[in-house]
Design a protein around this motif. Structure first.
Motif, PDB file in Angstrom:
ATOM      1  N   GLY A 155       0.818  -1.210   0.000  1.00 31.26           N
ATOM      2  CA  GLY A 155       0.000   0.000   0.000  1.00 31.26           C
ATOM      3  C   GLY A 155       0.852   1.260   0.000  1.00 31.26           C
ATOM      4  N   SER A 156       0.334   2.271  -0.682  1.00 34.82           N
ATOM      5  CA  SER A 156       1.036   3.550  -0.770  1.00 34.82           C
ATOM      6  C   SER A 156       0.005   4.655  -0.977  1.00 34.82           C
ATOM      7  N   ARG A 157       0.453   5.905  -0.795  1.00 33.52           N
ATOM      8  CA  ARG A 157      -0.424   7.020  -1.165  1.00 33.52           C
ATOM      9  C   ARG A 157      -0.417   7.209  -2.677  1.00 33.52           C
ATOM     10  N   SER A 158       0.569   6.580  -3.330  1.00 34.45           N
ATOM     11  CA  SER A 158       0.729   6.774  -4.774  1.00 34.45           C
ATOM     12  C   SER A 158       0.804   5.418  -5.470  1.00 34.45           C
ATOM     13  N   ILE A 159      -0.029   5.220  -6.468  1.00 39.93           N
ATOM     14  CA  ILE A 159      -0.030   3.935  -7.178  1.00 39.93           C
ATOM     15  C   ILE A 159       1.304   3.722  -7.901  1.00 39.93           C
ATOM     16  N   GLU A 160       1.918   4.821  -8.359  1.00 44.24           N
ATOM     17  CA  GLU A 160       3.210   4.689  -9.049  1.00 44.24           C
ATOM     18  C   GLU A 160       4.269   4.141  -8.076  1.00 44.24           C
ATOM     19  N   LYS A 161       4.251   4.693  -6.853  1.00 36.73           N
ATOM     20  CA  LYS A 161       5.243   4.263  -5.859  1.00 36.73           C
ATOM     21  C   LYS A 161       5.007   2.801  -5.462  1.00 36.73           C
ATOM     22  N   ALA A 162       3.739   2.437  -5.339  1.00 38.55           N
ATOM     23  CA  ALA A 162       3.408   1.049  -4.978  1.00 38.55           C
ATOM     24  C   ALA A 162       3.883   0.100  -6.078  1.00 38.55           C
ATOM     25  N   THR A 163       3.662   0.490  -7.330  1.00 35.69           N
ATOM     26  CA  THR A 163       4.048  -0.356  -8.468  1.00 35.69           C
ATOM     27  C   THR A 163       5.570  -0.525  -8.521  1.00 35.69           C
ATOM     28  N   LEU A 164       6.269   0.559  -8.246  1.00 37.52           N
ATOM     29  CA  LEU A 164       7.735   0.503  -8.243  1.00 37.52           C
ATOM     30  C   LEU A 164       8.251  -0.427  -7.139  1.00 37.52           C
ATOM     31  N   ALA A 165       7.637  -0.336  -5.975  1.00 37.99           N
ATOM     32  CA  ALA A 165       8.057  -1.199  -4.855  1.00 37.99           C
ATOM     33  C   ALA A 165       7.814  -2.673  -5.197  1.00 37.99           C
ATOM     34  N   VAL A 166       6.687  -2.955  -5.848  1.00 42.97           N
ATOM     35  CA  VAL A 166       6.384  -4.337  -6.258  1.00 42.97           C
ATOM     36  C   VAL A 166       7.452  -4.816  -7.247  1.00 42.97           C
ATOM     37  N   HIS A 167       7.798  -3.958  -8.180  1.00 42.55           N
ATOM     38  CA  HIS A 167       8.818  -4.291  -9.176  1.00 42.55           C
ATOM     39  C   HIS A 167      10.148  -4.615  -8.475  1.00 42.55           C
ATOM     40  N   ASP A 168      10.531  -3.764  -7.536  1.00 45.37           N
ATOM     41  CA  ASP A 168      11.788  -3.983  -6.787  1.00 45.37           C
ATOM     42  C   ASP A 168      11.769  -5.331  -6.071  1.00 45.37           C
ATOM     43  N   LEU A 169      10.638  -5.611  -5.419  1.00 47.80           N
ATOM     44  CA  LEU A 169      10.544  -6.850  -4.639  1.00 47.80           C
ATOM     45  C   LEU A 169      10.561  -8.075  -5.545  1.00 47.80           C
ATOM     46  N   LEU A 170       9.820  -8.019  -6.643  1.00 44.03           N
ATOM     47  CA  LEU A 170       9.768  -9.180  -7.543  1.00 44.03           C
ATOM     48  C   LEU A 170      11.132  -9.479  -8.149  1.00 44.03           C
ATOM     49  N   SER A 171      11.955  -8.424  -8.272  1.00 43.60           N
ATOM     50  CA  SER A 171      13.282  -8.634  -8.867  1.00 43.60           C
ATOM     51  C   SER A 171      14.216  -9.406  -7.927  1.00 43.60           C
ATOM     52  N   VAL A 172      13.889  -9.479  -6.649  1.00 41.33           N
ATOM     53  CA  VAL A 172      14.757 -10.220  -5.715  1.00 41.33           C
ATOM     54  C   VAL A 172      14.077 -11.462  -5.129  1.00 41.33           C
ATOM     55  N   LEU A 173      12.814 -11.675  -5.484  1.00 43.35           N
ATOM     56  CA  LEU A 173      12.085 -12.834  -4.955  1.00 43.35           C
ATOM     57  C   LEU A 173      12.075 -13.979  -5.961  1.00 43.35           C
ATOM     58  N   PRO A 174      11.896 -15.221  -5.489  1.00 42.50           N
ATOM     59  CA  PRO A 174      11.783 -16.336  -6.420  1.00 42.50           C
ATOM     60  C   PRO A 174      10.512 -16.223  -7.265  1.00 42.50           C
ATOM     61  N   LEU A 175      10.516 -16.878  -8.418  1.00 39.25           N
ATOM     62  CA  LEU A 175       9.317 -16.886  -9.271  1.00 39.25           C
ATOM     63  C   LEU A 175       8.146 -17.483  -8.504  1.00 39.25           C
ATOM     64  N   GLY A 176       6.959 -16.978  -8.756  1.00 43.98           N
ATOM     65  CA  GLY A 176       5.768 -17.555  -8.124  1.00 43.98           C
ATOM     66  C   GLY A 176       5.256 -16.760  -6.945  1.00 43.98           C
ATOM     67  N   CYS A 177       6.063 -15.808  -6.460  1.00 40.58           N
ATOM     68  CA  CYS A 177       5.594 -15.002  -5.328  1.00 40.58           C
ATOM     69  C   CYS A 177       4.522 -14.032  -5.813  1.00 40.58           C
ATOM     70  N   GLU A 178       3.540 -13.832  -4.974  1.00 41.96           N
ATOM     71  CA  GLU A 178       2.404 -12.980  -5.375  1.00 41.96           C
ATOM     72  C   GLU A 178       2.452 -11.652  -4.638  1.00 41.96           C
ATOM     73  N   ILE A 179       2.688 -10.566  -5.367  1.00 45.62           N
ATOM     74  CA  ILE A 179       2.683  -9.228  -4.763  1.00 45.62           C
ATOM     75  C   ILE A 179       1.991  -8.270  -5.721  1.00 45.62           C
ATOM     76  N   VAL A 180       1.095  -7.470  -5.184  1.00 45.37           N
ATOM     77  CA  VAL A 180       0.485  -6.421  -6.000  1.00 45.37           C
ATOM     78  C   VAL A 180       0.615  -5.089  -5.260  1.00 45.37           C
ATOM     79  N   GLY A 181       0.552  -4.006  -6.003  1.00 47.79           N
ATOM     80  CA  GLY A 181       0.631  -2.672  -5.401  1.00 47.79           C
ATOM     81  C   GLY A 181      -0.658  -1.899  -5.621  1.00 47.79           C
ATOM     82  N   LYS A 182      -1.157  -1.249  -4.572  1.00 44.51           N
ATOM     83  CA  LYS A 182      -2.400  -0.485  -4.679  1.00 44.51           C
ATOM     84  C   LYS A 182      -2.315   0.701  -3.726  1.00 44.51           C
ATOM     85  N   ILE A 183      -3.288   1.587  -3.809  1.00 45.02           N
ATOM     86  CA  ILE A 183      -3.294   2.681  -2.835  1.00 45.02           C
ATOM     87  C   ILE A 183      -3.766   2.137  -1.480  1.00 45.02           C
TER      88      ILE A 183
END
Ligand SMILES: NC(=O)c1ccc[n+]([C@@H]2O[C@H](COP(=O)([O-])OP(=O)(O)OC[C@H]3O[C@@H](n4cnc5c(N)ncnc54)[C@H](OP(=O)(O)O)[C@@H]3O)[C@@H](O)[C@H]2O)c1
Length: 224
Positions: free
Chosen positions: A38-66
């Motif tokens: 969660g974030s106040r900004s959907i762009e920031k949430a999406t970026l954080a998800v991208h960062d996390l997915l880049s270091v997590l194994p395949l198959g992990c489920e993360i989404v970003g929303k306000i």
């Protein structure tokens, strides 16, 4: 990725774009939970998800929303925002927390004197949260003594987690999340005890300053 150990599947992290929230998200996503950042900004949430997915194994489920959507759609809500944003953030998500557990990670630090314990009039940030959200939400206080420094990787964390809050069953659910994050947790009793746990963080920050370290912690000894 492992299988989440409880029937609880979705964990929403309000302020999950920050240091502590991202670290916890990493650990829980790896343990098999579905994470909403969660974030106040959907762009920031999406970026954080991208960062996390880049270091997590395949198959992990993360989404970003306000934040409000995350609070609404998650089974459990975790709050990781600076104390200066605590009340305002809680007010904004309060309608979506009824019947849920809210895990409050907030430490009421008052800069610049962050090595001095300065509790709010309610007694602690967690008690303040409970007053704001009302009795229909069970506030559980946890993770305040865990530095983010080692959460975003698989290193063992040499610090225990004290879990307090009104309701033993709610504390047990959160203790399962502590275990899932690869940490050792202890049932630390009612929410009134949170002032000690939150206060310990200022002492740990002070010790880090003295020794030039980043992750001083605490361990419970003499049991078992
Ligand atoms: N860092 C640690 O090692 C650590 C350890 C234990 C406990 N804690 C506690 O955990 C909480 C979060 O710490 P952190 O270090 O992760 O903080 P942080 O990185 O500074 O901030 C976390 C997130 O809070 C949101 N935020 C910041 N200012 C806000 C405002 N004015 N209003 C609403 N949202 C705001 C931001 O998300 P958006 O901009 O995306 O909305 C930010 O990414 C604090 O209460 C801290 O005391 C931290």
């Amino acid at each position: 990725m492992e299988n989440a150990p409880t029937s609880l599947h979705t964990i929403g992290i309000i302020g999950g774009t920050g240091k502590e929230g991202k670290g916890l998200a990493y650990r829980w996503a790896k343990a098999g939970y579905k994470i909403m950042i969660g974030s106040r900004s959907i762009e920031k949430a999406t970026l954080a998800v991208h960062d996390l997915l880049s270091v997590l194994p395949l198959g992990c489920e993360i989404v970003g929303k306000i934040n409000s959507e995350v609070a609404q759609e998650s089974e459990m809500v975790v709050l990781t925002v600076p104390y200066s944003a605590h009340t305002e953030t809680l007010m904004s998500i309060k309608p979506y927390l009824q019947g849920k557990i809210l895990v409050d990670v907030t430490v009421p630090l008052v800069p610049p004197r962050v090595t001095r314990v300065q509790m709010p009039p309610a007694g602690s940030a967690a008690q303040e949260a409970q007053k704001i959200v009302g009795e229909e939400t069970q506030v559980v206080s946890a993770f305040q003594n865990i530095s983010y420094e080692h959460l975003l990787n698989d290193e063992p964390v040499n610090c225990d987690v004290l879990v307090c809050g009104s309701g033993k069953a709610a504390r047990s659910v959160v203790l399962e999340l502590v275990k899932a994050a690869g940490l050792v947790g202890w049932d630390a009793g009612p929410i009134e005890n949170s002032m000690v746990i939150e206060g310990l963080t200022s002492i740990l920050i002070g010790i880090n300053k003295q020794f030039g370290t980043v992750s001083a912690g605490i361990k419970i000894t003499g049991v078992g």
